[in-house]
Scaffold this active site. Structure first.
Site, mmCIF file in Angstrom:
data_model
loop_
_atom_site.group_PDB
_atom_site.id
_atom_site.type_symbol
_atom_site.label_atom_id
_atom_site.label_comp_id
_atom_site.label_asym_id
_atom_site.label_seq_id
_atom_site.Cartn_x
_atom_site.Cartn_y
_atom_site.Cartn_z
ATOM 1 N N HIS A 17 0.839 -1.205 0.000
ATOM 2 C CA HIS A 17 0.000 0.000 0.000
ATOM 3 C C HIS A 17 0.869 1.247 0.000
ATOM 4 O O HIS A 17 0.641 2.188 -0.765
ATOM 5 C CB HIS A 17 -0.895 0.042 1.250
ATOM 6 C CG HIS A 17 -1.954 -0.997 1.296
ATOM 7 N ND1 HIS A 17 -2.167 -1.785 2.410
ATOM 8 C CD2 HIS A 17 -2.882 -1.376 0.384
ATOM 9 C CE1 HIS A 17 -3.185 -2.596 2.177
ATOM 10 N NE2 HIS A 17 -3.634 -2.380 0.955
ATOM 11 N N LYS A 41 -18.662 -5.797 6.755
ATOM 12 C CA LYS A 41 -17.419 -6.494 7.107
ATOM 13 C C LYS A 41 -16.906 -5.990 8.435
ATOM 14 O O LYS A 41 -16.937 -4.792 8.719
ATOM 15 C CB LYS A 41 -16.335 -6.242 6.052
ATOM 16 C CG LYS A 41 -16.468 -7.045 4.804
ATOM 17 C CD LYS A 41 -15.235 -6.818 3.950
ATOM 18 C CE LYS A 41 -15.230 -7.690 2.726
ATOM 19 N NZ LYS A 41 -14.029 -7.444 1.915
ATOM 20 N N SER A 127 -3.373 -7.615 2.604
ATOM 21 C CA SER A 127 -3.641 -7.512 4.041
ATOM 22 C C SER A 127 -4.168 -8.829 4.591
ATOM 23 O O SER A 127 -3.789 -9.250 5.685
ATOM 24 C CB SER A 127 -4.654 -6.399 4.321
ATOM 25 O OG SER A 127 -4.130 -5.152 3.971
#
Length: 165
Positions: A17, A41, A127
């Site tokens: 990222h 989520k 991730s």
């Protein structure tokens, strides 16, 4: 002023990222890291924690700021005078999905999407993968900024302790 947004869940932020964010910061006057909120989520970190980690890890970039958004990214772009969306691509499969989204976004509002290939060092990195490997005790320190790694290990230890109670 040219402004771009780098959207993502960033749960947690990885070196991949940060590579894309740093490269975007070199191309645009301002880069907004948009932590996208998906209410369906449950992340390992709260949106606020992710924003804090991103702010700390990008503090050396004077033209980068962190924000959050729930809803269509193009609506964020329209409301915040953002001209471009910057996305990192790891694989051809990423491109297939992201191309459709980019075409939809451009058609809706005229906002362009810029694709950046990830560094070969980060081409496998996600991730989700980092969290899974770290959960089972695997070494992930080389994949994350140091402060993110520290917070990830603490969160996983806290969660494990809570599960044992």
């Amino acid at each position: 002023m040219t402004r771009a947004v780098c959207p993502g869940s960033y749960d947690p932020p990885t070196n991949g990222h940060l590579d894309i964010i740093e490269r975007a910061a070199a191309l645009f006057d301002e880069v907004v890291i948009a932590v996208m909120i998906n209410k369906s989520k449950r992340g390992l970190f709260t949106v606020e924690e992710r924003m804090d980690m991103l702010a700390e890890t990008t503090a050396h970039l004077s033209n980068v700021r962190v924000d959050s958004w729930h809803g269509l990214l193009v609506d964020y772009c329209t409301q915040n005078d953002v001209q471009a969306i910057v996305k990192g691509l790891r694989a051809i499969s990423d491109f297939d999905y992201e191309l459709q989204m980019a075409q939809m976004n451009q058609g809706l509002t005229g906002v362009e999407t810029m694709f950046m290939p990830t560094s070969p060092l980060n081409s496998f990195l996600s991730s989700s993968l980092v969290k899974e490997v770290a959960t089972y005790g695997g070494a992930v320190s080389h994949l994350l900024p140091e402060l993110v790694h520290t917070r990830l290990l603490k969160r996983l230890a806290d969660n494990a302790a809570a599960d044992e109670s």
